[in-house]
Enzyme design. Structure first.
Site, PDB file in Angstrom:
ATOM      1  N   ASN A  30       0.805  -1.220   0.000  1.00 36.72           N
ATOM      2  CA  ASN A  30       0.000   0.000   0.000  1.00 36.72           C
ATOM      3  C   ASN A  30       0.838   1.271   0.000  1.00 36.72           C
ATOM      4  OD1 ASN A  30       0.177  -1.098   2.896  1.00 36.72           O
ATOM      5  ND2 ASN A  30      -0.231   1.070   3.192  1.00 36.72           N
ATOM      6  N   TYR A 179      16.942  -3.431  12.903  1.00 37.05           N
ATOM      7  CA  TYR A 179      16.542  -3.437  11.486  1.00 37.05           C
ATOM      8  C   TYR A 179      17.602  -4.165  10.644  1.00 37.05           C
ATOM      9  CZ  TYR A 179      15.491  -1.654   6.801  1.00 37.05           C
ATOM     10  OH  TYR A 179      15.213  -1.555   5.448  1.00 37.05           O
TER      11      TYR A 179
HETATM   12  N1  LIG Z   1      13.141   2.957   1.607  1.00 38.12           N
HETATM   13  C1  LIG Z   1      14.411   2.610   1.567  1.00 38.12           C
HETATM   14  O1  LIG Z   1      15.318   3.463   1.463  1.00 38.12           O
HETATM   15  C2  LIG Z   1      14.807   1.153   1.634  1.00 38.12           C
HETATM   16  C3  LIG Z   1      16.162   0.831   1.578  1.00 38.12           C
HETATM   17  C4  LIG Z   1      16.535  -0.504   1.613  1.00 38.12           C
HETATM   18  C5  LIG Z   1      15.571  -1.491   1.709  1.00 38.12           C
HETATM   19  N2  LIG Z   1      14.254  -1.146   1.778  1.00 38.12           N
HETATM   20  C6  LIG Z   1      13.259  -2.230   1.901  1.00 38.12           C
HETATM   21  O2  LIG Z   1      12.283  -2.097   0.888  1.00 38.12           O
HETATM   22  C7  LIG Z   1      11.010  -2.572   1.357  1.00 38.12           C
HETATM   23  C8  LIG Z   1       9.942  -1.538   1.110  1.00 38.12           C
HETATM   24  O3  LIG Z   1      10.303  -0.379   1.832  1.00 38.12           O
HETATM   25  P1  LIG Z   1       9.602   1.039   1.644  1.00 38.12           P
HETATM   26  O4  LIG Z   1      10.656   2.037   1.831  1.00 38.12           O
HETATM   27  O5  LIG Z   1       8.765   1.035   0.423  1.00 38.12           O
HETATM   28  O6  LIG Z   1       8.719   1.064   2.991  1.00 38.12           O
HETATM   29  P2  LIG Z   1       7.305   1.678   3.342  1.00 38.12           P
HETATM   30  O7  LIG Z   1       6.851   2.721   2.390  1.00 38.12           O
HETATM   31  O8  LIG Z   1       7.396   2.026   4.805  1.00 38.12           O
HETATM   32  O9  LIG Z   1       6.371   0.389   3.149  1.00 38.12           O
HETATM   33  C9  LIG Z   1       6.440  -0.659   4.042  1.00 38.12           C
HETATM   34  C10 LIG Z   1       5.163  -1.456   3.884  1.00 38.12           C
HETATM   35  O10 LIG Z   1       5.181  -2.498   4.862  1.00 38.12           O
HETATM   36  C11 LIG Z   1       3.907  -2.534   5.457  1.00 38.12           C
HETATM   37  N3  LIG Z   1       3.927  -3.123   6.794  1.00 38.12           N
HETATM   38  C12 LIG Z   1       4.626  -2.721   7.874  1.00 38.12           C
HETATM   39  N4  LIG Z   1       4.302  -3.486   8.922  1.00 38.12           N
HETATM   40  C13 LIG Z   1       3.379  -4.385   8.484  1.00 38.12           C
HETATM   41  C14 LIG Z   1       2.652  -5.423   9.105  1.00 38.12           C
HETATM   42  N5  LIG Z   1       2.779  -5.694  10.408  1.00 38.12           N
HETATM   43  N6  LIG Z   1       1.802  -6.155   8.362  1.00 38.12           N
HETATM   44  C15 LIG Z   1       1.625  -5.889   7.052  1.00 38.12           C
HETATM   45  N7  LIG Z   1       2.269  -4.895   6.403  1.00 38.12           N
HETATM   46  C16 LIG Z   1       3.141  -4.160   7.125  1.00 38.12           C
HETATM   47  C17 LIG Z   1       3.492  -1.073   5.540  1.00 38.12           C
HETATM   48  O11 LIG Z   1       2.112  -0.983   5.790  1.00 38.12           O
HETATM   49  P3  LIG Z   1       1.510   0.265   6.632  1.00 38.12           P
HETATM   50  O12 LIG Z   1       1.339   1.366   5.630  1.00 38.12           O
HETATM   51  O13 LIG Z   1       0.225  -0.261   7.171  1.00 38.12           O
HETATM   52  O14 LIG Z   1       2.506   0.627   7.698  1.00 38.12           O
HETATM   53  C18 LIG Z   1       3.912  -0.607   4.155  1.00 38.12           C
HETATM   54  O15 LIG Z   1       2.950  -0.926   3.174  1.00 38.12           O
HETATM   55  C19 LIG Z   1      11.221  -2.916   2.836  1.00 38.12           C
HETATM   56  O16 LIG Z   1      11.420  -4.301   2.965  1.00 38.12           O
HETATM   57  C20 LIG Z   1      12.488  -2.170   3.222  1.00 38.12           C
HETATM   58  O17 LIG Z   1      13.204  -2.806   4.265  1.00 38.12           O
HETATM   59  C21 LIG Z   1      13.834   0.155   1.737  1.00 38.12           C
END
Ligand SMILES: NC(=O)c1ccc[n+]([C@@H]2O[C@H](COP(=O)([O-])OP(=O)(O)OC[C@H]3O[C@@H](n4cnc5c(N)ncnc54)[C@H](OP(=O)(O)O)[C@@H]3O)[C@@H](O)[C@H]2O)c1
Length: 295
Positions: A30, A179
């Site tokens: 989402n 993390y």
């Molecule tokens: N952003 C970065 O710079 C970065 C860098 C390296 C790796 N990553 C990895 O890339 C992936 C996506 O990251 P993003 O930056 O797009 O993060 P994000 O926008 O925070 O999205 C994280 C998603 O996980 C969901 N989530 C969290 N807790 C949950 C739960 N208990 N049950 C179901 N869904 C849950 C969130 O839902 P809610 O909206 O309900 O919270 C949200 O949809 C992650 O695995 C992250 O570790 C990101």
């Protein structure tokens, strides 16, 4: 690190898989990388299900994904990875409802926060690793039936700042390090999954999407959010670019040759030696099986 990300942002995957009628499931679709990956898959004709804990957010995301992709084949299902009963419930409903599962994207994650899941695991270890671990195991029979199928698990290059401590897998002391450990666990999980499913038509990939503008800062104070807004705007790539390596691993023929691999910028990348230790990967798998009561 930031310069690396900026210079790496132009890679686009070579898509050569016909996605029509394929079913994708995204955990945490989402927002951020997950939502942009979902748009791209829906655009290519896949049936897409995003699994989310907040149904209002999920409905809004489905509307947006449909609008952007011009596809009506986008749905949501309820799933809270911080609650293992919810994971089991989701899998039961999914197996009853869906006959296909071609690609599973383990995208959801919590950033470093000092909190616990409903099952009393530290939030990062519980959501980022154990939730995905249980869910993937419960859906594995369906993935095998639909072979060739793929599992893509999102990790982070910050895995390298920590090692696992089997005496304290549930480590919950310093938020950033909790993390990092969970993201290292994602890598071991992805490797062991590849080993277990070798020759059975299911392949597994770990992806670092780059440092991406997304909503992960919503879990922190207003001051930190404002500071990160500026840093993200200056140095982080858009979530659309962050999604490219995920899409590459989900659909490209080239990626298919590297099951168990770690991918950055749409190509296999080298992990630190300790993160390639098959013995640790197996040990984590077995410990996780006990923790989620699969054995
Ligand atoms: N952003 C970065 O710079 C970065 C860098 C390296 C790796 N990553 C990895 O890339 C992936 C996506 O990251 P993003 O930056 O797009 O993060 P994000 O926008 O925070 O999205 C994280 C998603 O996980 C969901 N989530 C969290 N807790 C949950 C739960 N208990 N049950 C179901 N869904 C849950 C969130 O839902 P809610 O909206 O309900 O919270 C949200 O949809 C992650 O695995 C992250 O570790 C990101």
């Amino acid at each position: 690190m930031l310069i690396f990300l900026l210079s790496s942002s132009g890679h686009k995957p070579h898509l050569n898989m016909n996605l029509l009628l394929f079913l994708f499931v995204f955990l945490g679709g989402n927002s951020g990388v997950g939502k942009d990956t979902a748009v791209s898959m829906a655009m290519r004709g896949a049936r897409v299900i995003i699994a989310c804990r907040d149904l209002d957010k999920a409905e809004k995301a489905v509307r947006e994904i449909k609008f952007k992709s011009h596809s009506l084949n986008v749905f949501h299902m309820e799933l809270d990875l911080a609650n293992l009963r919810s994971v089991r419930e989701f899998c039961k409903n999914f197996i009853q409802r869906e006959k296909r599962l071609d690609i599973l994207i383990n995208n959801a994650a919590m950033p470093g926060v000092l909190d616990c899941t409903d099952d009393n695991f530290s939030m990062c270890f519980g959501v980022n690793h154990l939730g995905h671990f249980l869910l993937t195991n419960l859906l594995l029979p369906r993935l095998r039936e639909c072979a060739p199928s793929r599992v893509v698990t999102l990790t982070c290059s910050s895995y390298k700042y920590q090692k696992l401590d089997f005496q304290d897998l549930n480590y919950n002391l310093l938020p950033f390090f909790t993390y990092c450990r969970s993201k290292l666990a994602n890598i071991y999980f992805s490797q062991e999954l590849a080993r277990i499913t070798e020759g059975k038509g299911v392949t597994s990939y770990a992806v670092h999407p780059g440092f991406v503008q997304s909503s992960w800062t919503c879990h922190y104070s207003v001051l930190f959010r404002m500071l990160m807004q500026v840093i993200m705007w200056m140095f982080f790539v858009s979530s659309e670019i962050g999604a490219q390596t995920v899409i590459y691993c989900a659909v490209s023929d080239e990626a298919a040759k590297h099951s168990g691999g770690y991918f950055v910028d749409c190509r296999p990348a080298t992990l630190r030696p300790f993160a390639r230790d098959a013995g640790v990967a197996k040990k984590l798998w077995e410990a996780s099986e006990r923790l989620v009561k699969l054995v």
